[in-house]
Scaffold this active site. Sequence first.
Site, PDB file in Angstrom:
ATOM      1  N   ALA A  70     -12.797 -50.140  26.580  1.00 20.48           N
ATOM      2  CA  ALA A  70     -11.746 -50.176  27.590  1.00 20.48           C
ATOM      3  C   ALA A  70     -10.709 -51.185  27.116  1.00 20.48           C
ATOM      4  O   ALA A  70     -11.011 -52.078  26.312  1.00 20.48           O
ATOM      5  CB  ALA A  70     -12.329 -50.569  28.932  1.00 20.48           C
ATOM      6  N   GLY A 115     -16.536 -49.091  26.530  1.00 24.02           N
ATOM      7  CA  GLY A 115     -16.149 -47.830  27.168  1.00 24.02           C
ATOM      8  C   GLY A 115     -16.110 -46.657  26.193  1.00 24.02           C
ATOM      9  O   GLY A 115     -16.279 -45.505  26.598  1.00 24.02           O
ATOM     10  N   GLU A 118     -19.649 -45.502  25.976  1.00 25.99           N
ATOM     11  CA  GLU A 118     -19.955 -44.804  27.233  1.00 25.99           C
ATOM     12  C   GLU A 118     -19.327 -43.405  27.236  1.00 25.99           C
ATOM     13  O   GLU A 118     -19.933 -42.440  27.698  1.00 25.99           O
ATOM     14  CB  GLU A 118     -19.443 -45.648  28.410  1.00 25.99           C
ATOM     15  CG  GLU A 118     -20.216 -46.965  28.532  1.00 25.99           C
ATOM     16  CD  GLU A 118     -19.565 -47.965  29.464  1.00 25.99           C
ATOM     17  OE1 GLU A 118     -18.391 -48.337  29.223  1.00 25.99           O
ATOM     18  OE2 GLU A 118     -20.211 -48.394  30.436  1.00 25.99           O
ATOM     19  N   GLU A 138     -19.717 -55.773  26.313  1.00 25.53           N
ATOM     20  CA  GLU A 138     -19.087 -56.240  27.557  1.00 25.53           C
ATOM     21  C   GLU A 138     -19.521 -57.640  27.974  1.00 25.53           C
ATOM     22  O   GLU A 138     -18.700 -58.439  28.436  1.00 25.53           O
ATOM     23  CB  GLU A 138     -19.374 -55.271  28.714  1.00 25.53           C
ATOM     24  CG  GLU A 138     -18.587 -53.976  28.646  1.00 25.53           C
ATOM     25  CD  GLU A 138     -19.277 -52.881  27.864  1.00 25.53           C
ATOM     26  OE1 GLU A 138     -20.231 -53.180  27.102  1.00 25.53           O
ATOM     27  OE2 GLU A 138     -18.866 -51.716  28.000  1.00 25.53           O
TER      28      GLU A 138
HETATM   29  N1  CAA Z   1      -8.671 -53.345  24.119  1.00 27.95           N
HETATM   30  C1  CAA Z   1      -7.386 -53.623  23.792  1.00 27.95           C
HETATM   31  N2  CAA Z   1      -6.966 -53.748  22.543  1.00 27.95           N
HETATM   32  C2  CAA Z   1      -7.860 -53.611  21.564  1.00 27.95           C
HETATM   33  C3  CAA Z   1      -9.207 -53.329  21.823  1.00 27.95           C
HETATM   34  C4  CAA Z   1      -9.603 -53.192  23.168  1.00 27.95           C
HETATM   35  N3  CAA Z   1     -10.853 -52.884  23.510  1.00 27.95           N
HETATM   36  N4  CAA Z   1      -9.867 -53.254  20.656  1.00 27.95           N
HETATM   37  C5  CAA Z   1      -8.967 -53.485  19.696  1.00 27.95           C
HETATM   38  N5  CAA Z   1      -7.749 -53.696  20.235  1.00 27.95           N
HETATM   39  C6  CAA Z   1      -6.491 -53.979  19.546  1.00 27.95           C
HETATM   40  C7  CAA Z   1      -6.456 -55.416  19.039  1.00 27.95           C
HETATM   41  O1  CAA Z   1      -6.060 -56.266  20.089  1.00 27.95           O
HETATM   42  C8  CAA Z   1      -5.465 -55.326  17.933  1.00 27.95           C
HETATM   43  O2  CAA Z   1      -4.185 -55.307  18.504  1.00 27.95           O
HETATM   44  P1  CAA Z   1      -2.973 -56.154  17.815  1.00 27.95           P
HETATM   45  O3  CAA Z   1      -2.854 -55.583  16.442  1.00 27.95           O
HETATM   46  O4  CAA Z   1      -1.817 -55.862  18.689  1.00 27.95           O
HETATM   47  O5  CAA Z   1      -3.433 -57.571  17.809  1.00 27.95           O
HETATM   48  C9  CAA Z   1      -5.713 -53.945  17.343  1.00 27.95           C
HETATM   49  O6  CAA Z   1      -6.402 -53.216  18.371  1.00 27.95           O
HETATM   50  C10 CAA Z   1      -6.591 -53.965  16.127  1.00 27.95           C
HETATM   51  O7  CAA Z   1      -7.801 -54.656  16.442  1.00 27.95           O
HETATM   52  P2  CAA Z   1      -8.336 -55.911  15.605  1.00 27.95           P
HETATM   53  O8  CAA Z   1      -7.230 -56.629  14.947  1.00 27.95           O
HETATM   54  O9  CAA Z   1      -9.231 -56.702  16.501  1.00 27.95           O
HETATM   55  O10 CAA Z   1      -9.190 -55.154  14.489  1.00 27.95           O
HETATM   56  P3  CAA Z   1     -10.479 -55.714  13.735  1.00 27.95           P
HETATM   57  O11 CAA Z   1     -10.749 -54.730  12.644  1.00 27.95           O
HETATM   58  O12 CAA Z   1     -10.324 -57.133  13.391  1.00 27.95           O
HETATM   59  O13 CAA Z   1     -11.664 -55.616  14.811  1.00 27.95           O
HETATM   60  C11 CAA Z   1     -12.983 -54.598  16.570  1.00 27.95           C
HETATM   61  C12 CAA Z   1     -12.076 -54.385  15.334  1.00 27.95           C
HETATM   62  C13 CAA Z   1     -14.287 -55.236  16.132  1.00 27.95           C
HETATM   63  C14 CAA Z   1     -13.235 -53.244  17.187  1.00 27.95           C
HETATM   64  C15 CAA Z   1     -12.265 -55.526  17.557  1.00 27.95           C
HETATM   65  O14 CAA Z   1     -10.954 -55.031  17.777  1.00 27.95           O
HETATM   66  C16 CAA Z   1     -12.938 -55.660  18.877  1.00 27.95           C
HETATM   67  O15 CAA Z   1     -13.900 -56.387  19.006  1.00 27.95           O
HETATM   68  N6  CAA Z   1     -12.405 -54.962  19.948  1.00 27.95           N
HETATM   69  C17 CAA Z   1     -12.877 -55.098  21.282  1.00 27.95           C
HETATM   70  C18 CAA Z   1     -14.215 -54.435  21.457  1.00 27.95           C
HETATM   71  C19 CAA Z   1     -14.713 -54.624  22.870  1.00 27.95           C
HETATM   72  O16 CAA Z   1     -15.018 -55.724  23.291  1.00 27.95           O
HETATM   73  N7  CAA Z   1     -14.840 -53.518  23.613  1.00 27.95           N
HETATM   74  C20 CAA Z   1     -15.386 -53.518  24.930  1.00 27.95           C
HETATM   75  C21 CAA Z   1     -14.304 -53.652  25.932  1.00 27.95           C
HETATM   76  S1  CAA Z   1     -14.958 -53.884  27.552  1.00 27.95           S
HETATM   77  C22 CAA Z   1     -15.292 -52.343  28.134  1.00 27.95           C
HETATM   78  O17 CAA Z   1     -15.251 -51.367  27.418  1.00 27.95           O
HETATM   79  C23 CAA Z   1     -15.623 -52.279  29.589  1.00 27.95           C
HETATM   80  C24 CAA Z   1     -16.200 -51.023  30.068  1.00 27.95           C
HETATM   81  O18 CAA Z   1     -17.333 -50.678  29.798  1.00 27.95           O
HETATM   82  C25 CAA Z   1     -15.454 -50.180  30.979  1.00 27.95           C
END
Ligand code: CAA
Length: 264
Positions: A70, A115, A118, A138
């Site tokens: 998400a 998400g 999921e 999460e």
């Molecule tokens: N939401 C918003 N933006 C995201 C994102 C997310 N879940 N995942 C990645 N992005 C964005 C980053 O912010 C980044 O944007 P900018 O270039 O503008 O800074 C871009 O995508 C590229 O990401 P990274 O620079 O972080 O890429 P990376 O290769 O270094 O890392 C990754 C990749 C490990 C997937 C890392 O991006 C990450 O950890 N993302 C978040 C994962 C996460 O925590 N997901 C769970 C969200 S909570 C949820 O999903 C709740 C639910 O159940 C409903």
Amino acid sequence: NMTPTFDHLLLTQPQDNIWLITIDRPKALNALNSALLMSLNQAFQWLDSLPSTKVIMLTGSGDKAFVAGADVAAMQSMTALEARDFSSLGMALMQQIESCSAPVIALVNGFCLGGGCELALSCDYILASENAVFGQPEVSLGITPGFGGTQRLARSIGKGNAMHWILTGDRISAQNALKLNVCNQIFSPAELLKGGLVQADKIARNSPCAVRFAKQLIHQGLNMSLQDGCQLETERFALSFTTQDQTEGMAAFLERRPARFSNQ
Ligand code: CAA
């Protein structure tokens, strides 16, 4: 042509009656915000309303992510009430996919987190590329999963494994996901779509009625006692004998020729 457009989605037809939905927000690694959840819901609804749709495949654009979760930026300032609506929107999408009469195959082509995991779990089954990374991070963000992860993952891989994934937030490789039957098969990134298409084509050659009934039976049965599920199967089995597809399928078998099923 007549294909409507949906924000952040690409809809293509790699083959007659087989659709590919590509989530196209690569700059955010295809993270799901409300607009994207609504687009997906509408796209699945539209595709399922077409009698000719036999299989839907779902993937992410780019070579890095299926869906990285998400949208954290969108969630950051949500109130509890807004978070509840956001969760409900996601839950509705997952249900929409499960109740979609055509089978839905997830092609997980990279990060498949939160998400995104999921979303993949709500598809009928998952094919993954070697670089797929699953996980439910999460709790590292101070929240619980919100699109059904605690429920579908526990039903899929059992209590202990779901606890491990969700409480540690560990990243799970495609190989380990395969061992737990989260994905059914692994392909090289370049072969994933082709691998999906081979399976979609097999499904599309079978009786559309029988395929739809079977999908429904599996989903409904998972929420029932064995006895009730078997009763439902008896009823659907009987119902399938009222279809043209049964007449054609059995005649074709006995005449040693390929079946020509209806499009619906
Ligand atoms: N939401 C918003 N933006 C995201 C994102 C997310 N879940 N995942 C990645 N992005 C964005 C980053 O912010 C980044 O944007 P900018 O270039 O503008 O800074 C871009 O995508 C590229 O990401 P990274 O620079 O972080 O890429 P990376 O290769 O270094 O890392 C990754 C990749 C490990 C997937 C890392 O991006 C990450 O950890 N993302 C978040 C994962 C996460 O925590 N997901 C769970 C969200 S909570 C949820 O999903 C709740 C639910 O159940 C409903």
